[in-house]
Write an enzyme that holds these catalytic residues in place. Sequence first.
Site, short mmCIF file in Angstrom:
data_model
loop_
_atom_site.label_atom_id
_atom_site.label_comp_id
_atom_site.label_asym_id
_atom_site.label_seq_id
_atom_site.Cartn_x
_atom_site.Cartn_y
_atom_site.Cartn_z
N GLY A 8 0.83 -1.14 -0.09
CA GLY A 8 -0.11 -0.04 -0.02
C GLY A 8 0.94 1.41 0.03
N GLY A 11 -0.24 5.07 -0.87
CA GLY A 11 -1.42 5.84 -0.06
C GLY A 11 -0.75 7.06 0.41
N GLN A 12 -1.56 7.61 1.59
CA GLN A 12 -1.30 8.81 2.25
C GLN A 12 0.18 8.46 2.92
OE1 GLN A 12 -3.78 10.13 5.39
NE2 GLN A 12 -2.98 12.32 5.05
N ASP A 34 2.00 -1.76 -4.64
CA ASP A 34 0.69 -1.18 -4.30
C ASP A 34 -0.11 -2.29 -5.26
OD1 ASP A 34 -0.52 1.51 -2.93
OD2 ASP A 34 -1.87 0.73 -4.55
N TYR A 143 -15.05 -0.17 9.89
CA TYR A 143 -13.47 0.21 9.67
C TYR A 143 -13.02 0.02 11.20
CZ TYR A 143 -9.30 3.37 9.68
OH TYR A 143 -7.99 3.86 9.61
N LYS A 147 -10.25 -2.90 12.77
CA LYS A 147 -8.95 -2.48 13.50
C LYS A 147 -9.06 -3.19 14.80
CE LYS A 147 -7.30 0.50 10.59
NZ LYS A 147 -6.17 0.03 9.75
P1 NAD Z 1 -4.49 5.17 1.92
O1 NAD Z 1 -6.03 4.87 1.56
O2 NAD Z 1 -4.04 6.70 1.53
O3 NAD Z 1 -3.75 4.09 1.08
C1 NAD Z 1 -3.87 2.67 1.05
C2 NAD Z 1 -3.27 2.36 -0.12
O4 NAD Z 1 -3.46 0.77 -0.13
C3 NAD Z 1 -3.52 2.81 -1.55
O5 NAD Z 1 -2.23 3.20 -2.07
C4 NAD Z 1 -4.02 1.68 -2.11
O6 NAD Z 1 -4.19 1.72 -3.52
C5 NAD Z 1 -3.42 0.33 -1.58
N1 NAD Z 1 -4.55 -0.75 -1.80
C6 NAD Z 1 -5.95 -0.88 -1.61
N2 NAD Z 1 -6.23 -2.15 -1.81
C7 NAD Z 1 -4.93 -2.89 -1.77
C8 NAD Z 1 -4.70 -4.37 -2.02
N3 NAD Z 1 -5.67 -5.35 -1.88
N4 NAD Z 1 -3.33 -4.59 -2.10
C9 NAD Z 1 -2.34 -3.69 -2.15
N5 NAD Z 1 -2.59 -2.42 -2.07
C10 NAD Z 1 -3.93 -1.95 -1.71
O7 NAD Z 1 -4.42 4.89 3.34
P2 NAD Z 1 -3.47 5.65 4.42
O8 NAD Z 1 -4.01 6.88 4.87
O9 NAD Z 1 -2.12 5.59 3.75
O10 NAD Z 1 -3.29 4.43 5.53
C11 NAD Z 1 -2.55 3.37 5.74
C12 NAD Z 1 -2.96 2.85 7.18
O11 NAD Z 1 -3.10 3.62 8.02
C13 NAD Z 1 -4.29 1.90 6.80
O12 NAD Z 1 -4.18 0.79 7.76
C14 NAD Z 1 -5.10 3.03 7.64
O13 NAD Z 1 -6.31 2.34 8.43
C15 NAD Z 1 -4.17 3.46 8.87
N6 NAD Z 1 -4.41 4.76 9.34
C16 NAD Z 1 -4.34 5.78 8.45
C17 NAD Z 1 -4.76 7.10 9.32
C18 NAD Z 1 -4.95 8.44 8.22
O14 NAD Z 1 -5.09 9.29 8.62
N7 NAD Z 1 -4.26 8.63 7.02
C19 NAD Z 1 -5.19 7.24 10.43
C20 NAD Z 1 -5.06 6.10 11.14
C21 NAD Z 1 -4.94 4.87 10.62
N1 SER Z 2 -7.84 9.12 9.24
C1 SER Z 2 -8.66 7.92 9.60
C2 SER Z 2 -9.96 7.91 9.03
O1 SER Z 2 -10.61 8.97 9.16
C3 SER Z 2 -8.51 7.73 10.68
O2 SER Z 2 -8.04 6.22 10.81
O3 SER Z 2 -10.50 6.91 8.47
#
Ligand code: NAD
Ligand code: SER
Length: 318
Positions: A8, A11-12, A34, A143, A147
Site C-alpha cells: 500500500g 497511499g497517504q 501497491d 473500519y 481495527k
Molecule cells: P490510503 O487509503 O491513502 O492508502 C492505502 C493504499 O493501499 C492505496 O495506495 C491503495 O491503492 C492500496 N491498496 C488498496 N487495496 C490494496 C490491495 N488489495 N493490495 C495492495 N494495496 C492496496 O491509506 P493511508 O492513509 O495511507 O493509511 C494506511 C494505513 O494507516 C491504513 O491501515 C489506515 O487504516 C491507517 N491509518 C491511517 C490514518 C490516516 O489518517 N491516513 C489514520 C489512522 C490509521
Molecule cells: N484518518 C482515518 C480515517 O478518518 C482514521 O483512521 O478513517
Amino acid sequence: MKKILVLGAGGQIGSELTMRLREVYGNGNVIASDLNPNRLTQEIKDSGVCLPCDATDAKQIAQIVADYKIDGIYNLVAILSATAEKNPMLGWNVGMGALLNCLEIAREYKVALFTPSSIGAFGPNTPLDNTPQDTIQRPRTIYGVTKVTGELLSDYYFERFGVDTRSVRFPGLISNVCPPGGGTTDYAVDIYYAAVKGETFECPLKKGTLLDMMYMPDAIDAAIDIMEADPSKLIHRNSFNVTAMHFDPEAIYAEIRKHKPNFVMVYKHDELKQKIADSWPNYMDDSCARAEWGFCPKYDLPKMTVDMLDKLSKRLNK
Ligand code: NAD
Ligand code: SER
C-alpha cells in the site's frame, strides 16, 4: 529489519514512509508495492524497486518476501472509515484479507510486521476524554471493527507464534504529499488545500468536534521508532495510543487565518462523517507509547500550519 516490503506504498502514509525507510535502510533494501502501482510517486519509482501486489492474494506477497529475503513488512493496506462505511464488505475483505495474509507470511518466513490501527478502534462507550491505552473498544463502524480485530489477531500471533507484530493507533494524519484516501479526518488536510488555493472551505464536521491529529513527519517517526524499539521494554504491542494535538474545526480555521486572513470556512454537514467523528476520542492518553518506546512528536497545530502552508504553496505554485 534489513529488507523491508511496504504494502500500500501509494497511499497517504506509504508515499512518505517509503522514502524515509529508504533513507534509513538504503534504497536497495526497501521494496515499494501497491495494488495500483500508478499511485506510487515518481520519487518512489525512481529510487528503488517497485512491484504490483494485491495484498489480499497471499501468494503475491509470499513471492516477494521469498524473492527479496524480506524480514520486515509495513502493511498499510486498508479502506479508510468513511469509504468503508459505504461498502462494509469491501472494508472488511481488504483490511482483514491483507492482515491475515501478512500474519501467516510473517509466521512462516519470520518477518516483523507493522500494521497501523486507528482512533477508529474506539467507539461511543469508550471514555472520550483522555482515552486510556487499555479501555472499552466497541466501535460501530466496519473500519473500527477491522481495527479491533486486527489488534487482537496481531497480539494473538505474537503470543501464540512469537511473530514480532507491533502497531500504533494513528489519529487523523495531515500531510502535503498524497491526499487522504476517504477518511473522517480528511477535512483537516482538505482545509489547507482550500486555504492555499484561495477557495472557500466547506467543513463536513460541526464546530466543537474534537479529534486527535498528527502531522505526517511525526507519524513516520512513530512507525519507524516502534519497529526499532527494544522489545524487552514493550509491555503493549498491538496497539499504542499516539497523538500530537487535538482540535475542532474552529481551532484549525483560526490558526490558518493567522496566515491567510481572507480565508473563509463555512459548514456543510456530512451526517456519516459526523456520526463517525462523534464516536471517536476527543483526545487520547499516549503515555504508554512515551514510556515504553520514547514516542515524542515534534509538531503542534501552529508549527504544522506554518509548514503545511509553506510546502503546499510551493507544491501548488500559489
Ligand atoms: P490510503 O487509503 O491513502 O492508502 C492505502 C493504499 O493501499 C492505496 O495506495 C491503495 O491503492 C492500496 N491498496 C488498496 N487495496 C490494496 C490491495 N488489495 N493490495 C495492495 N494495496 C492496496 O491509506 P493511508 O492513509 O495511507 O493509511 C494506511 C494505513 O494507516 C491504513 O491501515 C489506515 O487504516 C491507517 N491509518 C491511517 C490514518 C490516516 O489518517 N491516513 C489514520 C489512522 C490509521
Ligand atoms: N484518518 C482515518 C480515517 O478518518 C482514521 O483512521 O478513517
